[in-house]
Design an enzyme around this catalytic site. Sequence first.
Site, mmCIF file in Angstrom:
data_model
loop_
_atom_site.group_PDB
_atom_site.id
_atom_site.type_symbol
_atom_site.label_atom_id
_atom_site.label_comp_id
_atom_site.label_asym_id
_atom_site.label_seq_id
_atom_site.Cartn_x
_atom_site.Cartn_y
_atom_site.Cartn_z
ATOM 1 N N ILE A 76 0.838 -1.204 0.000
ATOM 2 C CA ILE A 76 0.000 0.000 0.000
ATOM 3 C C ILE A 76 0.873 1.253 0.000
ATOM 4 C CG2 ILE A 76 -1.778 1.271 1.281
ATOM 5 C CD1 ILE A 76 -2.760 -1.542 2.266
ATOM 6 N N ASP A 101 11.404 2.654 6.056
ATOM 7 C CA ASP A 101 11.063 1.237 6.114
ATOM 8 C C ASP A 101 12.374 0.460 6.196
ATOM 9 O OD1 ASP A 101 10.376 -1.426 5.628
ATOM 10 O OD2 ASP A 101 8.645 -0.868 4.406
ATOM 11 N N ARG A 161 -3.326 0.577 10.803
ATOM 12 C CA ARG A 161 -3.826 -0.132 11.968
ATOM 13 C C ARG A 161 -3.918 0.819 13.150
ATOM 14 N NH1 ARG A 161 -6.090 -3.165 9.628
ATOM 15 N NH2 ARG A 161 -5.969 -5.416 9.446
ATOM 16 N N ASP A 211 -8.627 5.971 9.737
ATOM 17 C CA ASP A 211 -9.609 4.937 9.367
ATOM 18 C C ASP A 211 -9.618 3.787 10.370
ATOM 19 O OD1 ASP A 211 -11.464 3.611 7.549
ATOM 20 O OD2 ASP A 211 -9.803 2.290 6.989
ATOM 21 N N GLU A 254 -12.191 -0.995 18.121
ATOM 22 C CA GLU A 254 -13.241 -0.819 17.111
ATOM 23 C C GLU A 254 -14.401 -1.731 17.475
ATOM 24 O OE1 GLU A 254 -11.438 -1.532 13.317
ATOM 25 O OE2 GLU A 254 -9.982 0.066 13.548
ATOM 26 N N HIS A 286 -13.053 2.109 9.504
ATOM 27 C CA HIS A 286 -12.199 1.016 9.011
ATOM 28 C C HIS A 286 -12.726 0.481 7.666
ATOM 29 C CE1 HIS A 286 -9.287 -2.367 10.362
ATOM 30 N NE2 HIS A 286 -9.259 -2.222 9.051
HETATM 31 P P1 NAD Z 1 2.948 -4.839 3.449
HETATM 32 O O1 NAD Z 1 3.374 -5.986 4.286
HETATM 33 O O2 NAD Z 1 3.008 -4.931 1.975
HETATM 34 O O3 NAD Z 1 3.791 -3.556 3.879
HETATM 35 C C1 NAD Z 1 4.091 -3.257 5.212
HETATM 36 C C2 NAD Z 1 5.437 -2.564 5.195
HETATM 37 O O4 NAD Z 1 5.715 -2.101 6.514
HETATM 38 C C3 NAD Z 1 6.588 -3.502 4.810
HETATM 39 O O5 NAD Z 1 7.323 -2.987 3.720
HETATM 40 C C4 NAD Z 1 7.437 -3.552 6.059
HETATM 41 O O6 NAD Z 1 8.817 -3.635 5.761
HETATM 42 C C5 NAD Z 1 7.103 -2.241 6.712
HETATM 43 N N1 NAD Z 1 7.404 -2.237 8.134
HETATM 44 C C6 NAD Z 1 7.258 -3.230 9.047
HETATM 45 N N2 NAD Z 1 7.687 -2.812 10.248
HETATM 46 C C7 NAD Z 1 8.104 -1.525 10.083
HETATM 47 C C8 NAD Z 1 8.659 -0.567 10.961
HETATM 48 N N3 NAD Z 1 8.853 -0.849 12.250
HETATM 49 N N4 NAD Z 1 8.975 0.634 10.462
HETATM 50 C C9 NAD Z 1 8.787 0.938 9.169
HETATM 51 N N5 NAD Z 1 8.277 0.061 8.272
HETATM 52 C C10 NAD Z 1 7.934 -1.156 8.740
HETATM 53 O O7 NAD Z 1 1.471 -4.483 3.941
HETATM 54 P P2 NAD Z 1 0.355 -3.668 3.142
HETATM 55 O O8 NAD Z 1 -0.479 -4.622 2.386
HETATM 56 O O9 NAD Z 1 0.986 -2.534 2.466
HETATM 57 O O10 NAD Z 1 -0.528 -3.157 4.376
HETATM 58 C C11 NAD Z 1 -0.068 -2.084 5.194
HETATM 59 C C12 NAD Z 1 -0.993 -1.887 6.370
HETATM 60 O O11 NAD Z 1 -2.286 -1.510 5.911
HETATM 61 C C13 NAD Z 1 -1.208 -3.130 7.217
HETATM 62 O O12 NAD Z 1 -1.214 -2.771 8.573
HETATM 63 C C14 NAD Z 1 -2.589 -3.587 6.832
HETATM 64 O O13 NAD Z 1 -3.211 -4.315 7.873
HETATM 65 C C15 NAD Z 1 -3.263 -2.257 6.622
HETATM 66 N N6 NAD Z 1 -4.483 -2.325 5.819
HETATM 67 C C16 NAD Z 1 -5.555 -1.606 6.267
HETATM 68 C C17 NAD Z 1 -6.720 -1.625 5.551
HETATM 69 C C18 NAD Z 1 -7.904 -0.857 6.058
HETATM 70 O O14 NAD Z 1 -9.007 -1.334 5.948
HETATM 71 N N7 NAD Z 1 -7.716 0.326 6.559
HETATM 72 C C19 NAD Z 1 -6.828 -2.370 4.371
HETATM 73 C C20 NAD Z 1 -5.703 -3.063 3.913
HETATM 74 C C21 NAD Z 1 -4.528 -3.016 4.652
#
Ligand code: NAD
Length: 540
Positions: free
Chosen positions: A154, A173, A235, A259, A264, A282
């Site tokens: 994302i 990251d 999150r 969001d 929640e 959310h």
């Molecule tokens: P992803 O695993 O592709 O990316 C997460 C990134 O965070 C990774 O590149 C990882 O290296 C990085 N990361 C981990 N720990 C870290 C830290 N301490 N500091 C900096 N970077 C760090 O995940 P994604 O699919 O991109 O999802 C990202 C977030 O969005 C997740 O928490 C997911 O649950 C959330 N999400 C929320 C919704 C919603 O409804 N709002 C929908 C989809 C995803």
Amino acid sequence: MANFDVLITAHISEQGVRILEESGDINVDIKADINAEDLKQIIGNYDAVITRSGTTVTEDLLENPGKLKIIGRAGVGLDNVDIEAASKKGIIVMNAPTGNTLAATELTMGMMLAAVRKIPAANNSVKHKEWNRKKFMGIQLYGRTLGIVGLGRIGGNVAIRSKSFGMKVVAFDPYIKKSRAEGLGVTLCESLDEVLEQADVITFHTPLTDETKNMITKEHIDKMKDDVVIVNCARGGIVNEDDLYDSVKSGKVFSAAVDVFMNEPLGDHKLLELDNIFVTPHIGANTSEGQRDVAILICEQIDNALHGRSYENAVNIPFMKSQLSIEMQKYFEMIEHMGHLVAQVIKGRVEKIEVTMVGSKFEEDFFERTFDIPFNYQPFTVAALRGYLEHSVRETVSYINASFIAKDRNIDVVETRTSSYGKFNDLLVIKATTDKEEKVVGGTVFPDGLGRVVVFDEFYLDMVSEGTYIYFKNHDKPGIVGRVGTVLGEHSINIAGFELSRMKGGMAVSFVSVDNEVSNEALKDLIDVDGIVEAKVVKF
Ligand code: NAD
């Protein structure tokens, strides 16, 4: 005739369910919104269960897992699944992380625009028959710096879109390769502070982990520019809610869009008091395309996994052996054998297991590390642990639970790499330390494709790790090997091969390959041979 039973505990897209139903041998039960108590009663009757955020999978729920093999999350977030508890029971946990990436990306863009232009508040104002243009003075994104924390799926997609708005994008990251950021045209910062200090808008896209929980508190917000805009569609809990409230209220933060929340549904929360905090319930993944795609993905994965076909996105299997090259699969099998060997010859309680990957073949990570599981080793370490632990652990040891079992037993697991080891360039080494001794075993795969143990403590060997061996250690003096032959003959044990290595005039070790079972009496008679200090049976 159904061979498998799958339970779905949420409303998921019909297009996904159909994949399971049409598979022919899967019985699908849908019990959307079943409560935890009822679920606990029946969960063991299913091979797989598909959940969404409404079902919390706890250790208690998995107490009697019956035939449950897979927990599938129709979505990304797994913070409502106790992955460690599932792993200990050998249950695969999988999610569908790619299905809603674009849905969440687009919400983030929307929230960012809403926050800089206060669109929801302006909307409310007009609907209350006001016409106050001054009140809704906004910030332009063009030319501003966007800070992205977590440049994964994302985060990366948000970067691409924000660049098209003319924003400069910086990111923090620590787990991605520099080349990923370069490819996205994003400046990768060395520290979180670097992002906080230069960004005009900061958006979070990390999972919720021990490291990211309360990643942003007052102390961090104080380091940000005045009038910063904060967006959290990842999150709840990554940005501390009390501190966010205070900083928006004080005017330090221009506005925030959120969001996701610690608890929640949100209910009556103080964040709702402030005009400059924009909230949504959310809904990041809530597009019809996103919902359809996660349902299809998770159902396809479960269908494949149940039928023994390869599948993706299992978060507690850090790797799939089948994805290794044929050569690396041989090394993988080799080190598991070495784990068996160490476990069968070492004395004492193990305190530490160190796996060293020697040589250029092992320079790179074989699989990207996932962040949902805390014990994330390369495949060779997991195989070594599995081989070792199988001899001392009652429960079934699998690649899923091996590292968790090691942690439970307070075994310090260390993974290292080095360029050479003694006379070897490509080698895997296990060094196990117990309260009584240290044992080192090294193995390699020869061009003939056979794995061989070549290092045993200070000795060099050439032993194929197959079949049954008698291992013994003795003082290097005449007559011992002859006496061993006699003892084995007396016990009708046929010798198939003999591998001996010695320090002249010092100690020697031997591995005698045998065709027959070795009785305790035979072993005792061997230990009684003058000069032999220890003898054990080793089975591969
Ligand atoms: P992803 O695993 O592709 O990316 C997460 C990134 O965070 C990774 O590149 C990882 O290296 C990085 N990361 C981990 N720990 C870290 C830290 N301490 N500091 C900096 N970077 C760090 O995940 P994604 O699919 O991109 O999802 C990202 C977030 O969005 C997740 O928490 C997911 O649950 C959330 N999400 C929320 C919704 C919603 O409804 N709002 C929908 C989809 C995803």
